[in-house]
Design a protein around this motif. Structure first.
Motif, mmCIF file in Angstrom:
data_model
loop_
_atom_site.group_PDB
_atom_site.id
_atom_site.type_symbol
_atom_site.label_atom_id
_atom_site.label_comp_id
_atom_site.label_asym_id
_atom_site.label_seq_id
_atom_site.Cartn_x
_atom_site.Cartn_y
_atom_site.Cartn_z
ATOM 1 N N VAL A 99 -67.729 -47.526 -77.053
ATOM 2 C CA VAL A 99 -66.989 -48.344 -78.021
ATOM 3 C C VAL A 99 -67.965 -49.027 -78.965
ATOM 4 O O VAL A 99 -67.739 -49.120 -80.167
ATOM 5 C CB VAL A 99 -66.114 -49.369 -77.268
ATOM 6 C CG1 VAL A 99 -65.552 -50.410 -78.231
ATOM 7 C CG2 VAL A 99 -65.012 -48.662 -76.525
ATOM 8 N N HIS A 138 -67.839 -48.979 -72.414
ATOM 9 C CA HIS A 138 -68.183 -50.076 -73.318
ATOM 10 C C HIS A 138 -69.235 -49.647 -74.331
ATOM 11 O O HIS A 138 -69.161 -49.996 -75.508
ATOM 12 C CB HIS A 138 -68.710 -51.270 -72.505
ATOM 13 C CG HIS A 138 -67.633 -51.994 -71.782
ATOM 14 N ND1 HIS A 138 -67.691 -52.290 -70.452
ATOM 15 C CD2 HIS A 138 -66.434 -52.440 -72.221
ATOM 16 C CE1 HIS A 138 -66.585 -52.908 -70.105
ATOM 17 N NE2 HIS A 138 -65.802 -53.013 -71.150
ATOM 18 N N ASN A 157 -69.712 -46.271 -81.093
ATOM 19 C CA ASN A 157 -68.734 -45.443 -81.782
ATOM 20 C C ASN A 157 -69.206 -44.004 -81.890
ATOM 21 O O ASN A 157 -69.136 -43.377 -82.934
ATOM 22 C CB ASN A 157 -68.444 -46.037 -83.170
ATOM 23 C CG ASN A 157 -67.156 -45.496 -83.737
ATOM 24 O OD1 ASN A 157 -66.363 -44.900 -82.993
ATOM 25 N ND2 ASN A 157 -66.945 -45.687 -85.026
#
Lengths: 467, 330
Positions: free
Chosen positions: B144, B141, B147
């Motif tokens: 993500v 997580h 990035n």
């Protein structure tokens, strides 16, 4: 081409042919009365087909790729030796301790019910009689203890009470013994037989129903029977031998009172025991002699009879025998089975009173949906259920079995209670086969693990599987 | 970022500032020392973070300096020249320590949290294990979110700081820390979801659910004499092996309560052993409802924790889960 055999048989038509009303049917019946066999060794003509191969131990030339090394296996067991070993019943364990204060079962303590909830031994004569009717089974745990003894459980008391009723009222009691696997159905049957022997009843026991229907003994159509029935001479002769041996004390005191009309000469001194022996030695006459014996036993003033079978499901299905049309013969078409079933169903009664007991088996039973359903129905009836189970009308059912078992009651064996469990475990401990102190936690432990006091599982867990 | 871009944007910045006094321009280099400056000075290439941290209009969005109508072109040119001179003397240092890093976000987060920890390290803490249970975002997580290709070891260091910050005494927990930690918490804290405590119902029954392999069992326990009925069968009928029978009632056996309760069980799925061991867990759970104090004893008996092992899945290219095909020469 006309069937030559039939024509040849026609020329040898029997004298009693005219006695039958319908000649054509009798003819048909007669053509089937010749002994026949469909076993392969007799049907094959000698000198035809493949050679049977070299005799055992003979050296042969073997040039094949997959040559198998021929090893000398030594002496093979003689025919029947392994079966004898398998069927061997051991009733004593010399390593087990003698249990002090183990009372024998007697007529008096059966009747008073003093032995209820206690372990009792069996006296020598009764053991011999039970052995003669093959009531002991190799799978039961008799080999673990010094001498045969058993727990007088609640169901035994019920059976004993029923026997008292039979003697008092000369009625016929018919029961199917049902219960879980290893719940003691065969042992209860044995207890019933033992009590019957002590009460001087005539005991006729079919030790394993599978032996009757498994097509291991010869059979032949019964002449003049309609619908066609089949006799099993070897089996009946063996049965008569067992009856003679087990009931000699009772039967040797009874002299035939009727004209037996047997095709064999008998003297005036011939007792029923002699008659049974005669039948056992002349297998071809065994069925007429069995009938004569039965006629004599049902005369007024004769002792009550107990008829017992173990493994009821086997005689509630088509047997392994084949008819002349190569169709399976229903077990109920075998005269021996027919005789038992007529009494179980209530079609025939025992005029001097008696008991018909049929034990089901939990481990060796062919599928018999009709029997299963009938037992469920009988149990529901016994509980006074208002909505009795109904057979699914879209499923085929063995109607003959359904009719036979319409109103037979059951005797259900439940697990032992904690007190009885404790008693039997104390007996195990006293025999030296359970080397633990029998206390409340141990008893409740094995009681639970044995499926709420199933006696067979109790023995298996606490005695047989001990580390 | 190319090398020529920064001076150009700086030039534009100076041009827009116009005639700021020198003293104000001087304050720029001082920003490298303090992270807690009021003016936003973070420059970052991270796409998401930029929008979060910079509350002013991002300067990169400005294509050209604002046109000053009041002054003429000469003034602008003069200002540019001044700026050029100034740039010769100034060394521009990016506010973020990770400015030149390929993964600035994660480093910034680490630095921020580290700073917070240093700032509040003197606050009293609760003993280990007594802090409110928090489920931090997983590595996936977090990856993500930022990035950036961050590895587990680096993320573990961030989580370690978070863990330490979480141990600050809740009564004295600074708002700053709370907001900083919130960014790393999962949207739903699974530790907040508490199952409804089981109770003994009006009939004196307690219910427990257990699972093992692919079997699942439900057991109801009621005071009794040790009768067991599983799927309508006795223990001996249901389980042929003595071992399985013992497994199924092990919770009661190990606590010497075999003759105190009756068990009614329903079990489905899997094989015989799985069903027996699922039953063991279910009976233990039901027993805990009746007697919660038995938990340590049952834990020692090994019937509290579910055994998570399952059949490992088969993989493509393999014959079984791990077995490789036989090696063939050609």
């Amino acid at each position: 081409m006309p069937p030559s055999i039939c024509l040849r048989r026609l020329s040898l038509a029997p004298s009693d042919l005219t006695a039958h009303a319908m000649a054509s049917r009798s003819l048909l019946a007669y053509t089937q009365t010749t002994s026949f066999s469909h076993s392969a060794s007799l049907s094959a003509k000698p000198g035809q087909g493949k050679p049977a191969g070299p005799a055992r131990g003979e050296r042969t030339l073997n040039l094949g790729k997959n040559k198998k090394v021929q090893r000398d296996m030594g002496k093979r067991p003689a025919p029947g030796e392994r079966k004898a070993l398998r069927k061997r019943v051991v009733l004593s364990n010399t390593n087990a301790l003698v249990v002090e204060g183990l009372n024998d079962l007697t007529v008096s303590n059966i009747e008073t019910g003093d032995m209820q909830g206690q372990v009792v031994g069996l006296s020598e004569p009764v053991i011999d009689q039970l052995r003669a009717v093959e009531a002991f089974k190799a799978t039961q745990g008799w080999y673990l203890f010094r001498r045969p003894a058993m727990l007088m459980r609640k169901e035994t008391a019920q059976l004993s009470a029923l026997m008292g009723d039979v003697e008092a009222q000369k009625k016929t009691v018919r029961r199917i013994l049902v219960g879980d696997r290893a719940s003691g159905k065969s042992t209860l049957l044995l207890q019933g037989l033992a009590m019957a022997f002590m009460r001087k009843w005539v005991v006729i026991n079919f030790p394993d129903a599978k032996d009757i229907v498994s097509a291991h003994t010869e059979y032949a159509p019964l002449p003049g029977s309609n619908p066609l029935q089949y006799t099993q001479n070897a089996y009946t002769a063996n049965l008569l031998a067992q009856i003679a041996k087990a009931n000699s004390a009772v039967l040797s005191t009874i002299v035939p009172s009727t004209d037996l009309r047997l095709p064999i000469p008998t003297t005036r001194k011939t007792t029923l025991a002699d008659l049974a022996v005669l039948g056992s030695k002349n297998p071809e006459l065994s069925w007429p002699i069995f009938n004569a014996l039965w006629t004599e036993l049902t005369q007024p003033g004769r002792p009550p009879i107990i008829l017992a079978v173990d493994g009821l499901a086997h005689i509630m299905t088509p047997s392994a025998y084949l008819s002349a049309e190569a169709k399976p013969i229903h077990a109920h078409d075998l005269v021996v089975v027919r005789h038992f079933i007529d009494h179980l169903s209530g079609k025939s009664v025992l005029p001097n009173g008696g008991m018909v007991l049929a034990a089901t088996s939990g481990s060796n039973q062919p599928a018999s949906p009709a029997l299963k359903f009938s037992v469920q129905l009988a149990e529901a009836r016994a509980q006074g259920a208002t909505d009795l189970p109904m057979w699914n009308p879209y499923e085929l059912v063995d109607q003959r079995v359904m009719e036979v078992l319409t109103d037979v009651d059951t005797l259900k064996l439940h697990g032992l209670d904690k007190q009885d469990s404790r008693t039997i475990m104390e007996y195990y401990a006293a025999s030296g086969m359970l080397r633990k102190q029998v206390d409340e936690p141990l008893v409740s432990h094995w009681w639970t693990l044995a499926g709420n006091g199933n006696i067979g599982e109790l023995e298996k867990g606490s005695v047989k599987m001990r580390a | 970022m190319s090398g020529g871009e920064l001076p150009k944007s700086l030039l534009r910045a100076f041009a827009s500032l116009g005639g700021f006094p020198r003293s104000q321009l001087r304050s720029i280099p001082s920003s490298r020392r303090g992270l807690n400056q009021s003016t936003p000075k973070y420059f970052s290439t991270g796409a998401i973070r930029r929008a979060e941290t910079i509350d002013e209009v991002p300067r990169s969005n400005i294509a050209a300096p604002p046109i000053s109508f009041s002054e003429d072109a000469q003034d602008i040119q003069k200002a540019e020249e001044q700026a050029q001179k100034l740039l010769k003397r100034l060394r521009v240092v990016p506010a973020s320590a990770s400015y030149f890093s390929a993964k600035p976000e994660a480093t910034d987060d680490f630095v921020t949290l580290d700073t917070l920890l240093r700032k509040y390290s003197t606050l009293p803490v609760v003993p280990a294990g007594h802090a409110p249970r928090v489920a931090w975002k997983g590595l996936h997580h977090y990856k993500v979110k930022v990035n950036e290709p961050i590895g587990p070891a680096r993320y573990a260091r961030i989580v370690a700081i978070l863990h330490r910050l979480n141990h600050i005494h809740p009564a004295l927990m600074p708002e700053e820390v709370t907001t900083a930690m919130a960014r790393f918490k999962r949207d739903i804290n699974p530790h907040d979801i508490k199952p409804r405590p089981s109770v003994i119902d009006e009939w004196g029954r307690s219910k427990g659910v257990g699972r093992r392999k692919t079997s699942s069992a439900v057991a109801w326990l009621v005071e009794g004499e040790g009768e067991v009925l599983i799927n309508g069968q006795t223990l001996a009928q249901k389980f042929g092996r003595l071992h399985d029978r013992e497994s199924a009632v092990w919770a009661l056996k190990s606590t010497q309560r075999l003759d105190k309760y009756n068990i009614f069980g329903l079990v489905k799925g899997g094989g015989v052993t799985g069903q027996a061991e699922a039953m063991a867990l279910a009976v233990a759970k039901a027993l805990l409802v009746q007697e919660p104090a038995l938990k340590p004893a049952l834990r020692r008996a090994g019937v509290v924790t579910r055994d998570p092992r399952k059949v490992e899945r088969k993989k493509p290219g393999r014959i079984k889960a791990r077995k490789m095909p036989t090696w063939v020469k050609r």
